[in-house]
Design a protein around this motif. Structure first.
Motif, PDB file in Angstrom:
ATOM      1  N   GLU A 171       0.979  -1.234   0.014  1.00 35.70           N
ATOM      2  CA  GLU A 171      -0.006   0.029  -0.053  1.00 35.70           C
ATOM      3  C   GLU A 171       0.834   1.362  -0.087  1.00 35.70           C
ATOM      4  O   GLU A 171       1.810   1.277   0.757  1.00 35.70           O
ATOM      5  N   TRP A 182      -2.407   8.725  -5.115  1.00 36.59           N
ATOM      6  CA  TRP A 182      -1.992   7.296  -4.932  1.00 36.59           C
ATOM      7  C   TRP A 182      -2.004   6.937  -3.630  1.00 36.59           C
ATOM      8  O   TRP A 182      -2.074   5.683  -3.485  1.00 36.59           O
ATOM      9  N   LYS A 205      -3.419   3.511  -2.304  1.00 35.91           N
ATOM     10  CA  LYS A 205      -3.726   2.389  -3.294  1.00 35.91           C
ATOM     11  C   LYS A 205      -3.025   1.272  -3.191  1.00 35.91           C
ATOM     12  O   LYS A 205      -1.826   1.314  -2.770  1.00 35.91           O
ATOM     13  N   GLN A 206      -3.556   0.030  -3.492  1.00 37.50           N
ATOM     14  CA  GLN A 206      -2.717  -1.128  -3.601  1.00 37.50           C
ATOM     15  C   GLN A 206      -2.167  -1.345  -4.737  1.00 37.50           C
ATOM     16  O   GLN A 206      -2.880  -1.435  -5.751  1.00 37.50           O
ATOM     17  N   VAL A 207      -0.610  -1.520  -4.504  1.00 38.77           N
ATOM     18  CA  VAL A 207       0.163  -1.596  -6.014  1.00 38.77           C
ATOM     19  C   VAL A 207       1.277  -2.714  -5.921  1.00 38.77           C
ATOM     20  O   VAL A 207       1.426  -3.208  -4.825  1.00 38.77           O
ATOM     21  N   HIS A 250       1.870  -0.129 -10.283  1.00 37.90           N
ATOM     22  CA  HIS A 250       0.740  -0.277 -10.775  1.00 37.90           C
ATOM     23  C   HIS A 250      -0.332  -0.943 -10.069  1.00 37.90           C
ATOM     24  O   HIS A 250      -0.123  -1.593  -9.177  1.00 37.90           O
ATOM     25  N   GLN A 251      -1.790  -0.376 -10.070  1.00 38.57           N
ATOM     26  CA  GLN A 251      -2.666  -0.904  -9.299  1.00 38.57           C
ATOM     27  C   GLN A 251      -2.668  -2.518  -9.204  1.00 38.57           C
ATOM     28  O   GLN A 251      -2.738  -3.065 -10.383  1.00 38.57           O
ATOM     29  N   SER A 275      -2.139  -9.413  -2.211  1.00 35.47           N
ATOM     30  CA  SER A 275      -1.019  -9.021  -2.220  1.00 35.47           C
ATOM     31  C   SER A 275       0.336 -10.000  -2.450  1.00 35.47           C
ATOM     32  O   SER A 275       1.209  -9.725  -2.952  1.00 35.47           O
TER      33      SER A 275
END
Length: 335
Positions: free
Chosen positions: A66, A78, A81-83, A125-126, A133
C-alpha cells in the motif's frame, strides 16, 4: 524498519536487520510492503555471483503493498492504493533492447525485502482485482520475463507447440500459464517428477525428465518438433534444443543456469533456419501488456510457500535446493 540486506561477512550471506525508514523523493512513492517474492537473482547475490555487489543493500525485486506517502511532485491520490512494483528501472525508449543505464530493483538500489520501499511513481501499478498482495508480489519480475520471452520475442500464437524447460521456477510456471492462455499446446521438462505432474494438472500435454538419457528422443517421438522453446539453462543443452525445434522455429533464452554454450551445432542451426534469441526482463510496454494479459485471462502465479521476513534465510535455502514449485514469498510483520 526491518529488512534483509546483503552481508558477505555473515555466515548466511544475508542479514535480518534494522535500517531507517526511507523518505520518498519528489517523484517517488513510499510503499508499505505487504509481500515480497524471491527471485534467483536474490540467491545469486547471496552467493556473490552477481556483478557490482555491495553489502548493506536491501535485496528484493518483487513487491506489493500500500502506498502510504508520496513525494511533492506526485499526485496525492496515489496514497492508499494497493500496488505492485515494476522492478525494471531505466529500460529506455528502445523496445528491442534495454539501454546501458538499465538496472533491476534490489541491487544496487534498495529493494523490497523490507517493511517499506521507495520507488519512482512510474514503477507502481494497481494490483489486478483478482489477485491478493501475495500473488501480486509473485508476478512482476517473473511475469515480465515470461511475457517478453513468449510473446514479444517468441511471437507465440494459437496452435503453436511450445516447450518450456526447467518447469518449477517462477518464470517457467508463468510461461506455461501464458502459453496455455494463448492457445498453444505446451510441453515441459523438469528435474522432478512431481513438478511434471503439476504441469500436467495445469494443462501441459507432456512432461520430460531432463536427467533421463532418452528425454530428447522421447520428446521427438511425441510430435514433429516445437515451434517455440523457452529456456533458462543453456550450457550444453542448446544442441538438445536444436534437435527439438521445428524448421523455422525459435529458441528463446532468458538465463544460463548451466553456464555458457560450449559448442553449437551450427549445421542444425542454419539448416533448420532456426532462430536463437536472447531476452531479459522487459520494457515498460511489455509490463503494461503483461498486466493486461494477466487481468484478461485471470492468471494467478503459483506460490509455493510464504515465510515471515524474519525467516528469509529458510526461504533462500529452499530456493538454493530447488525444492520450490513457483514463487517463495516473504511477508513483513503485519503484511
Amino acid at each position: 524498519m526491518n529488512c534483509i540486506v546483503l552481508d558477505s561477512t555473515h555466515r548466511d550471506g544475508i542479514n535480518y536487520t534494522e535500517l531507517r525508514e526511507p523518505v520518498p523523493g519528489p517523484e517517488e512513492v513510499k510503499v508499505r510492503i505487504k509481500a515480497a517474492a524471491l527471485n534467483h537473482r536474490d540467491q545469486w547475490c547471496r552467493e556473490q555471483k552477481y556483478p557490482n555487489l555491495k553489502d548493506g543493500v536491501i535485496l528484493g525485486s518483487d513487491g506489493a503493498g500500500e502506498i502510504v506517502e508520496a513525494g511533492n511532485k506526485v499526485d496525492k491520490s496515489w496514497i492508499g492504493k494497493q500496488v505492485l512494483i515494476n522492478p525494471a528501472l531505466h529500460w529506455g525508449e528502445n523496445q528491442s533492447a534495454q539501454q546501458s543505464e538499465f538496472r533491476i530493483l534490489g541491487m544496487p538500489d534498495h529493494g523490497t525485502f523490507a517493511d517499506y520501499c521507495c520507488v519512482p511513481v512510474d514503477r507502481v501499478h494497481q494490483i489486478p482485482a483478482h489477485l491478493d498482495s501475495v500473488h501480486a508480489a509473485a508476478l512482476p519480475l517473473a511475469g515480465l520475463t515470461a511475457y517478453r520471452a513468449l510473446v514479444y520475442q517468441g511471437q507465440v500464437k494459437k496452435g503453436d507447440r511450445v516447450l518450456v524447460t526447467g518447469f518449477g521456477g517462477g518464470v517457467a510456471q508463468l510461461a506455461v500459464q501464458f502459453a496455455l492462455a494463448s492457445g498453444a499446446a505446451v510441453s515441459v521438462s523438469s528435474g522432478s517428477g512431481w513438478k511434471l505432474k503439476k504441469a500436467l494438472e495445469m494443462g501441459a500435454e507432456a512432461g520430460y525428465l531432463y536427467h533421463s538419457a532418452s528425454w530428447v528422443e522421447d520428446a521427438k517421438a511425441s510430435g514433429s518438433g516445437f515451434d517455440l522453446i523457452i529456456d533458462s539453462a543453456m550450457g550444453t543443452t542448446v544442441n538438445e534444443l536444436l534437435e527439438l525445434v521445428r524448421p523455422g522455429g525459435t529458441i528463446v533464452v532468458y538465463g544460463a543456469t548451466l553456464g555458457n554454450m560450449k559448442e553449437v551445432n551450427a549445421r542444425s542451426l542454419f539448416w533448420k533456419q532456426a532462430r536463437l534469441q536472447g531476452t531479459t526482463m522487459g520494457s515498460d510496454l511489455d509490463f503494461e501488456r503483461m498486466l493486461d494479459f494477466v487481468v484478461h485471462h485471470r492468471i494467478q502465479p503459483t506460490v509455493d510457500r510464504i515465510f515471515p521476513l524474519s525467516q528469509a534465510t529458510s526461504a533462500f535455502d529452499k530456493m538454493e535446493k530447488k525444492e520450490q514449485l513457483g514463487k517463495l514469498v516473504l511477508q513483513p510483520t503485519g503484511g
